[in-house]
Design an enzyme around this catalytic site. Structure first.
Site, PDB file in Angstrom:
ATOM      1  N   LYS A 121      -5.867  -0.470  -2.876  1.00  0.00           N
ATOM      2  CA  LYS A 121      -6.038  -1.910  -2.620  1.00  0.00           C
ATOM      3  C   LYS A 121      -7.499  -2.334  -2.648  1.00  0.00           C
ATOM      4  O   LYS A 121      -8.401  -1.533  -2.488  1.00  0.00           O
ATOM      5  CB  LYS A 121      -5.372  -2.277  -1.298  1.00  0.00           C
ATOM      6  N   ARG A 127       3.114   3.950   1.471  1.00  0.00           N
ATOM      7  CA  ARG A 127       3.461   3.538   0.102  1.00  0.00           C
ATOM      8  C   ARG A 127       2.269   3.884  -0.769  1.00  0.00           C
ATOM      9  O   ARG A 127       1.194   3.314  -0.598  1.00  0.00           O
ATOM     10  CB  ARG A 127       3.757   2.034   0.101  1.00  0.00           C
TER      11      ARG A 127
END
Ligand code: HH2
Length: 305
Positions: A237, A271
């Site tokens: 991210k 995840r």
């Protein structure tokens, strides 16, 4: 539900309290689980459409399972900041053939969608979990899950993907995210969805600044007290890019570190895109923490027994 529940790792004939039920699967939460990401999108921030072709996505899913993924998460709509929505037919066209091809790989398949229509078709086509970044707030979404025996991941997001990073604002990000997730868990309970089918997720990067994300990572133990497994999606991210100065293709080490920090603070599912690297890091973490608490089967804050 009739018949024994089973996981790929061990037979589970009696439902243990610390078990996540996902349709015909049950996953014991006695070690951190990895959800491997399978994007079938032309525009994902993390893999830039490398697996847009369904053959490539299916091959990628197989690889993730061989590497040790416990759950696969298939998504046909990018949620990166600024991304545009995809219509239902196109999302189904992307997701369903891949889902059908990988539903028999021996691990539960989750479908990352916000649309009740996609949820229903996915659940009828072999999905064992729905991962909803809107936490079932779309009309008809709660009912779609309630009619199934699938698990659901309820994620927090402020705003919507197109604009969510414009100016995220919170007075107390951890308390607000926790309150939202508690309310969504209550909506599930009211519809008859058992808490052993629920997962919650603070939604790193979804309407959050780097400071908000860091506060949430520090505050994960508060989310773990909601009594259902916490999922953390930090892999590749942009906050990791801002911290390290690295582009998305060079964030593996940062992603592994973030996954480990999340597990250390109570996340039960991570995840991830890089399953092998994460698995090795978690193996070291598990070995160290098991030694710290001899006789304890379950490691991690909030889940020690
Ligand atoms: N992050 C992304 C997508 N779905 N679901 C949950 N529950 N938690 C997350 O943090 C999360 C998510 C974004 O990552 P990715 O799928 O790699 O990219 P894109 O949305 O661009 O396809």
């Amino acid at each position: 539900m009739a018949g024994p529940l089973f996981s790929r790792h061990s037979p589970v004939t009696v439902l243990a309290p610390r078990t996540l039920r996902l349709g015909r699967f049950a996953l014991a939460l006695d070690r951190p689980l990895m959800m491997g990401v399978v994007n079938v999108t032309p525009d994902s921030f993390s893999d830039g459409g490398r697996f847009f072709d369904s053959g490539a996505a299916i091959a990628h899913a197989r690889e993730l399972v061989e590497e040790g993924a416990d759950i696969l998460d298939v998504g046909g709509e990018s949620t990166r900041p600024g991304s545009s929505p995809v219509n239902e037919d196109e999302e189904l066209r992307r997701v369903i053939p891949v889902l059908q091809a990988i539903a028999g790989l021996g691990v539960p398949v989750s479908v990352d969608t916000t649309k009740p229509g996609v949820m229903r078709v996915a659940l009828a086509s072999g999905a064992s979990m729905i991962n909803d970044i809107l936490a079932l707030r779309t009309a008809g979404a709660v009912e779609a899950i309630a009619k199934s025996d699938a698990a659901v991941c309820l994620m927090h997001m402020q705003g919507e993907p197109r604009t969510m990073q414009a100016s995220p604002t919170y007075a107390d990000v951890v308390a607000e995210v926790r309150g939202f997730l508690a309310e969504r868990l209550a909506a599930c309970a009211a519809a008859g969805i058992g808490s052993d089918r629920n997962v919650v997720d603070p939604g790193f990067g979804f309407g959050k600044t780097v400071e908000h994300n860091l506060a949430l990572l520090r505050g994960l133990p508060a989310l773990a007290t909601l009594g259902v497994p916490v999922l953390a999606g930090l892999s590749r991210k942009s906050m990791l890019g801002q911290i390290t100065g690295r582009p998305v293709g060079e964030r593996r080490a940062a992603s592994v570190a973030a996954a480990l920090l999340a597990v250390e603070r109570g996340a039960r599912i991570v995840r991830v895109h890089d399953v092998t690297a994460t698995r090795d890091a978690l193996a070291v973490w598990t070995a160290v923490t098991a030694g710290e608490h001899p006789g304890s089967r379950i490691q991690g804050p909030g889940f020690r027994i």
